[in-house]
Scaffold this motif. Structure first.
Motif: not given
Length: 345
Positions: A312-320, A286-289, A120-125, A277-280
């Motif tokens: 937030g507490g992190y400079p880049d928030g893409v993973a979260f 794990s995305a909507a269908t 259900p989750f992106n493994p790399a993230m 946006a393009f690869f994760i």
């Protein structure tokens, strides 16, 4: 005469998992090449370590699950996970960082839920988020990009491998001499010190559009992403919705206070916006269908990314942002999947 009939589906798609993953890897090559050009060959070492760990972890999980090795080890999905995770790590990160993150991604985030197609989750993230929360100091040790004329920060290939494997720099160098904050981290720090946006972006780590070096890396990522769209490996809904949401949020805040908030171009060319946006975010598992669901899913990632970056507490928030929207996918699908023909809601 009896005609044997195979079970449905009777129309077989030409794309296989292995072919799709190989195309994704090819599309990532420009990003990897530009990354090496600006930050050195450390990324190549991280990819090798991550790929080896991914394949070993995949084989171990398949053995424990009594699954055949060959089709799963050759499909390339584990390699893609390793490359995406390596791209998120500093080039000189110690070997155990990429090894532990990749092993966590494959064993727990992927196979604990049933393997490819069931996670259900992106493994790399997941792997990156665990490392970011557990070892934040190691993830801040980025090299300054090429072009800043910092001679003492340059390492040979042998010194790069030695640093990654031993965790220690050559005796002539110190970590202060070879490391630099990322553009997003530098901007956040400078603004907290009371600088205006113009003063904060006057540092040599910033380029004409965003972070020095990161501008070109993100353009290479954009080229690879557009290739995936052209080949119909991914659909346009998630990238457009995610990037559009970032642009809208950044534009609104920039118009309100340009001295405090960065503009949309900076957010697109600094950090992992385009990679996400393009690869994760476009991970089909794990995305909507549905198409409408993908638009909501992508827009949610974009908004959360901007919110985490800005407040937030992190400079880049893409993973979260990706992981939080992964949690929302069942609810999004529940209300956006079209009803089956002939059935009422």
């Amino acid at each position: 005469m009896t005609f044997p009939t195979a079970p449905a589906p009777h129309a077989v798609a030409h794309d296989s998992v292995g072919r799709v993953m190989r195309i994704v890897i090819y599309a990532l090559l420009p990003t990897v090449a530009l990354h090496v050009m600006f930050f050195g060959a450390g990324l190549l070492v991280q990819i090798v370590l991550g790929a080896a760990t991914a394949l070993i972890s995949e084989a171990l999980a398949l053995r424990l699950r009594h699954k055949p090795f060959e089709p799963f080890l050759k499909d390339g999905s584990a390699i893609v996970t390793a490359i995406l995770l390596a791209l998120c790590l500093p080039p000189l990160a110690p070997w155990w960082l990429v090894v532990s993150g990749t092993a966590f991604a494959i064993l727990l985030a992927k196979h604990l839920y049933g393997g490819l197609g069931a996670n259900p989750f992106n493994p790399a993230m997941v792997g990156y988020a665990v490392l970011l929360v557990s070892f934040p100091v190691q993830l801040l040790q980025w090299l300054p990009p090429a072009g800043m004329d910092i001679e003492q920060a340059k390492l040979s290939m042998g010194e790069t491998i030695q640093t990654i494997l031993t965790g220690s720099l050559p005796s002539r160098l110190t970590w202060d001499a070879v490391t630099s904050p990322t553009p997003l981290d530098a901007l956040r720090t400078n603004l907290k010190m009371g600088m205006t946006m113009a003063e904060a972006q006057a540092a040599p780590i910033f380029g004409a559009l965003g972070g020095r070096g990161w501008e070109w890396i993100n353009l290479a990522t954009l080229a690879g992403g557009l290739a995936l769209l052209q080949l119909r490996i991914i659909r346009w809904h998630i990238p457009v919705a995610m990037l559009g949401a970032i642009v809208v949020c950044a534009s609104l805040m920039y118009m309100i206070d340009p001295g405090t908030y960065a503009g949309p171009i900076f957010h697109l060319t600094s950090g992992a916006s385009l990679l996400g946006a393009f690869f994760i975010a476009t991970d089909p598992i794990s995305a909507a269908t549905s198409d409408r669901g993908r638009l909501i899913y992508g827009a949610g990632i974009g908004v959360l990314t901007y919110v985490i970056r800005t407040w937030g507490g992190y400079p880049d928030g893409v993973a979260f942002a990706v992981l939080l929207m992964n949690l929302s996918v069942p609810l999004i699908d529940r209300y956006t999947i079209p009803r089956i023909y002939g059935h009422a809601r």
